[in-house]
Motif scaffolding. Sequence first.
Motif, PDB file in Angstrom:
ATOM      1  N   LEU A   1       5.202  -5.263  -8.662  1.00 47.61           N
ATOM      2  CA  LEU A   1       4.285  -4.141  -8.455  1.00 47.61           C
ATOM      3  C   LEU A   1       4.584  -3.023  -9.445  1.00 47.61           C
ATOM      4  O   LEU A   1       3.667  -2.433 -10.034  1.00 47.61           O
ATOM      5  CB  LEU A   1       4.414  -3.617  -7.025  1.00 47.61           C
ATOM      6  CG  LEU A   1       3.659  -4.376  -5.936  1.00 47.61           C
ATOM      7  CD1 LEU A   1       4.093  -3.885  -4.561  1.00 47.61           C
ATOM      8  CD2 LEU A   1       2.150  -4.180  -6.097  1.00 47.61           C
ATOM      9  N   GLN A   2       5.871  -2.729  -9.614  1.00 48.94           N
ATOM     10  CA  GLN A   2       6.244  -1.672 -10.555  1.00 48.94           C
ATOM     11  C   GLN A   2       5.812  -2.035 -11.966  1.00 48.94           C
ATOM     12  O   GLN A   2       5.313  -1.179 -12.716  1.00 48.94           O
ATOM     13  CB  GLN A   2       7.753  -1.445 -10.502  1.00 48.94           C
ATOM     14  CG  GLN A   2       8.241  -0.422 -11.533  1.00 48.94           C
ATOM     15  CD  GLN A   2       9.708  -0.126 -11.383  1.00 48.94           C
ATOM     16  OE1 GLN A   2      10.141   0.521 -10.448  1.00 48.94           O
ATOM     17  NE2 GLN A   2      10.519  -0.627 -12.317  1.00 48.94           N
ATOM     18  N   GLU A   3       6.007  -3.283 -12.346  1.00 42.21           N
ATOM     19  CA  GLU A   3       5.602  -3.710 -13.687  1.00 42.21           C
ATOM     20  C   GLU A   3       4.099  -3.552 -13.876  1.00 42.21           C
ATOM     21  O   GLU A   3       3.639  -3.110 -14.944  1.00 42.21           O
ATOM     22  CB  GLU A   3       6.023  -5.160 -13.922  1.00 42.21           C
ATOM     23  CG  GLU A   3       5.526  -5.770 -15.221  1.00 42.21           C
ATOM     24  CD  GLU A   3       6.028  -5.037 -16.451  1.00 42.21           C
ATOM     25  OE1 GLU A   3       5.386  -5.162 -17.509  1.00 42.21           O
ATOM     26  OE2 GLU A   3       7.054  -4.344 -16.349  1.00 42.21           O
ATOM     27  N   ALA A   4       3.318  -3.896 -12.857  1.00 43.28           N
ATOM     28  CA  ALA A   4       1.866  -3.760 -12.956  1.00 43.28           C
ATOM     29  C   ALA A   4       1.467  -2.305 -13.167  1.00 43.28           C
ATOM     30  O   ALA A   4       0.608  -1.991 -13.997  1.00 43.28           O
ATOM     31  CB  ALA A   4       1.200  -4.321 -11.702  1.00 43.28           C
ATOM     32  N   VAL A   5       2.109  -1.402 -12.408  1.00 41.35           N
ATOM     33  CA  VAL A   5       1.762   0.021 -12.514  1.00 41.35           C
ATOM     34  C   VAL A   5       2.218   0.585 -13.853  1.00 41.35           C
ATOM     35  O   VAL A   5       1.451   1.253 -14.560  1.00 41.35           O
ATOM     36  CB  VAL A   5       2.380   0.816 -11.351  1.00 41.35           C
ATOM     37  CG1 VAL A   5       2.126   2.309 -11.534  1.00 41.35           C
ATOM     38  CG2 VAL A   5       1.805   0.353 -10.024  1.00 41.35           C
TER      39      VAL A   5
ATOM     40  N   LEU B   1      -7.746   3.367  -3.940  1.00 38.18           N
ATOM     41  CA  LEU B   1      -7.141   2.456  -4.902  1.00 38.18           C
ATOM     42  C   LEU B   1      -5.870   1.814  -4.331  1.00 38.18           C
ATOM     43  O   LEU B   1      -5.536   0.678  -4.671  1.00 38.18           O
ATOM     44  CB  LEU B   1      -6.815   3.209  -6.194  1.00 38.18           C
ATOM     45  CG  LEU B   1      -6.435   2.362  -7.420  1.00 38.18           C
ATOM     46  CD1 LEU B   1      -6.957   3.030  -8.691  1.00 38.18           C
ATOM     47  CD2 LEU B   1      -4.927   2.203  -7.527  1.00 38.18           C
ATOM     48  N   CYS B   2      -5.179   2.521  -3.419  1.00 38.64           N
ATOM     49  CA  CYS B   2      -3.915   2.002  -2.865  1.00 38.64           C
ATOM     50  C   CYS B   2      -4.129   0.717  -2.068  1.00 38.64           C
ATOM     51  O   CYS B   2      -3.474  -0.307  -2.355  1.00 38.64           O
ATOM     52  CB  CYS B   2      -3.225   3.075  -2.022  1.00 38.64           C
ATOM     53  SG  CYS B   2      -2.752   4.538  -2.967  1.00 38.64           S
TER      54      CYS B   2
ATOM     55  N   GLU C   1       0.834  -1.203   0.000  1.00 36.36           N
ATOM     56  CA  GLU C   1       0.000   0.000   0.000  1.00 36.36           C
ATOM     57  C   GLU C   1       0.869   1.254   0.000  1.00 36.36           C
ATOM     58  O   GLU C   1       0.568   2.224  -0.702  1.00 36.36           O
ATOM     59  CB  GLU C   1      -0.923  -0.003   1.222  1.00 36.36           C
ATOM     60  CG  GLU C   1      -1.875   1.180   1.254  1.00 36.36           C
ATOM     61  CD  GLU C   1      -2.865   1.100   2.406  1.00 36.36           C
ATOM     62  OE1 GLU C   1      -3.517   2.126   2.695  1.00 36.36           O
ATOM     63  OE2 GLU C   1      -2.989   0.014   3.019  1.00 36.36           O
ATOM     64  N   LYS C   2       1.972   1.238   0.758  1.00 34.75           N
ATOM     65  CA  LYS C   2       2.893   2.377   0.756  1.00 34.75           C
ATOM     66  C   LYS C   2       3.480   2.594  -0.633  1.00 34.75           C
ATOM     67  O   LYS C   2       3.682   3.726  -1.070  1.00 34.75           O
ATOM     68  CB  LYS C   2       4.028   2.143   1.762  1.00 34.75           C
ATOM     69  CG  LYS C   2       3.641   2.327   3.210  1.00 34.75           C
ATOM     70  CD  LYS C   2       4.856   2.122   4.102  1.00 34.75           C
ATOM     71  CE  LYS C   2       4.492   2.271   5.569  1.00 34.75           C
ATOM     72  NZ  LYS C   2       5.672   2.034   6.451  1.00 34.75           N
ATOM     73  N   TYR C   3       3.767   1.499  -1.313  1.00 32.19           N
ATOM     74  CA  TYR C   3       4.331   1.618  -2.650  1.00 32.19           C
ATOM     75  C   TYR C   3       3.336   2.277  -3.604  1.00 32.19           C
ATOM     76  O   TYR C   3       3.714   3.111  -4.431  1.00 32.19           O
ATOM     77  CB  TYR C   3       4.731   0.243  -3.175  1.00 32.19           C
ATOM     78  CG  TYR C   3       5.445   0.290  -4.504  1.00 32.19           C
ATOM     79  CD1 TYR C   3       6.779   0.658  -4.576  1.00 32.19           C
ATOM     80  CD2 TYR C   3       4.788  -0.023  -5.686  1.00 32.19           C
ATOM     81  CE1 TYR C   3       7.440   0.718  -5.790  1.00 32.19           C
ATOM     82  CE2 TYR C   3       5.429   0.031  -6.908  1.00 32.19           C
ATOM     83  CZ  TYR C   3       6.765   0.399  -6.960  1.00 32.19           C
ATOM     84  OH  TYR C   3       7.413   0.473  -8.160  1.00 32.19           O
ATOM     85  N   MET C   4       2.069   1.913  -3.480  1.00 34.76           N
ATOM     86  CA  MET C   4       1.061   2.542  -4.334  1.00 34.76           C
ATOM     87  C   MET C   4       0.886   4.013  -3.984  1.00 34.76           C
ATOM     88  O   MET C   4       0.652   4.852  -4.869  1.00 34.76           O
ATOM     89  CB  MET C   4      -0.264   1.793  -4.205  1.00 34.76           C
ATOM     90  CG  MET C   4      -0.241   0.374  -4.756  1.00 34.76           C
ATOM     91  SD  MET C   4       0.419   0.276  -6.454  1.00 34.76           S
ATOM     92  CE  MET C   4      -0.738   1.322  -7.327  1.00 34.76           C
ATOM     93  N   LYS C   5       1.007   4.371  -2.713  1.00 35.69           N
ATOM     94  CA  LYS C   5       0.941   5.783  -2.326  1.00 35.69           C
ATOM     95  C   LYS C   5       2.129   6.557  -2.895  1.00 35.69           C
ATOM     96  O   LYS C   5       2.007   7.735  -3.240  1.00 35.69           O
ATOM     97  CB  LYS C   5       0.894   5.907  -0.807  1.00 35.69           C
ATOM     98  CG  LYS C   5      -0.438   5.457  -0.208  1.00 35.69           C
ATOM     99  CD  LYS C   5      -0.449   5.591   1.314  1.00 35.69           C
ATOM    100  CE  LYS C   5      -1.800   5.172   1.879  1.00 35.69           C
ATOM    101  NZ  LYS C   5      -1.825   5.246   3.366  1.00 35.69           N
TER     102      LYS C   5
END
Length: 490
Positions: free
Chosen positions: A393-397, A377-378, A355-359
């Motif tokens: 996660l980075q690849e997904a974003v 969304l996070c 969640e922190k990564y998405m923030k």
Amino acid sequence: MTAGTLTTRPGPPRNETASRYFEHSSAPRINTDAVIVEALRADYPELHITVVPQQGNDLFAYASAGHASLAAIDKEKDRLTWKIFLPPANRLSGQRGALADSVKLGKYLLDWQGKEYVVCVANGRDGTNAYPNVTNQYILSASVEATNKLLFESGAWNSELHNEIFVFDGGFWQKSAELWESVQKSNWEDVILDEGMKKAIISDVENFFDSRETYERLKVSWKRGIIYYGPPGNGKTISIKAMMNSLYKRKIPVPTLYVKTLASFAGPEYSINQIFTLARRTAPCYLVFEDLDSIVDDRVRSYFLNAVDGIQKNDGILMVGSTNHLDRLDPGIAKRPSRFDRKYLFPNPDAGEREKYMKYWQRKLADNRDLEFPDKLCPAVAGITGGFSFAYLQEAVVASLLAIARDADGFSESVCLECLEVHDVRGGKSGSARCEGEGKRVFRGLYDWVCVVRRLEGEDPDLEGYVLWREIRKQVRILKEELGEEKGGR
């Protein structure tokens, strides 16, 4: 003169230096140095000669930095140069590159602090098998004292880092301004880790470099070793780069020495000697071995261990080694105290860290007015990405953002969730509503079922209105299938 014939007039004779060099280079040779020195003594009997290898004390680099002026004084026929093309460092810069001369034989006038020196540059052999080709600089001046003063100042400048990082590759050290520039963009604020571990990593390194007097008072060696280990893509490299950046920002900067490989023409034992020789001379320093398990193999293990923990002092050296496979490291490296004292595990992130990564991405995209990125969304993305590394996660974003940008530009092709190939997803490959390639998905039933259950049980129906959520969910589904196939293969 008849048609088809050319007549040439003899030019002035070559100087002794050029004549002897070309004569020497066109026949079997052993030591170019002796030939050049003898020829220069004949050309300049009144001047003192000092020979300096260009590697380690490059007068051309010293002059290029503005500390001296250098101009060619020989004739074109007395020179030997290679014309080389230097491509641009980055094609996006708009530049096309440049032409440069690689000098094999040349003579220059160097002006430094009001004194003039003749500098001859010659490439040749030094009579040993270890270094078949070397480039030497032959400095001629009126006095030994004047030459020594020049060489001391230029040598000191060449041994220092100037917005660069020492990188060991191919058997020798070189300075990399590109790596230094990359490190300047790495900050601890961009590293998503468990806060307790992040603070421990930072304090471990910072306290080491602050505690020299404490080590000396306790009569223990002022050295330390740390290992970062865990599955790939979870922050080991970015943590090393962020630490490198913070060490350069200290009141007294701590330089980094980065080891890429031990491979060299003289063997890995020679490389280890070169690595620790510079590290001891540069200390206090941060010595980095990335992918330690691939650098130190069985062939060089004992030599490496002796360099790390032998009779020679390694005061001021903090070593950090990273590995994705701790089990492949020899126990003498991974478990023996006084070599690598601390080990930090970089596991796949938990839900809170995801969640922190998405923030983090939410902050990065805050100025994008065309993309809605709500707070809810996070945690939603964190909830559907269990088992993902930060790299996944980075690849997904990133894949989601590229897909959204592509669709905004009018492209209708996208990744089909039936066959996992790119085609027009609205009509199928043959224009029908059903994709012909659906049978290729080995795990199709399992992942479709999991996706449906999670959407029914845990998803906020309002998220369906956000294109970023829809695209991320699609990319996560594709990546999970890849993970499933990898695990099945293992």
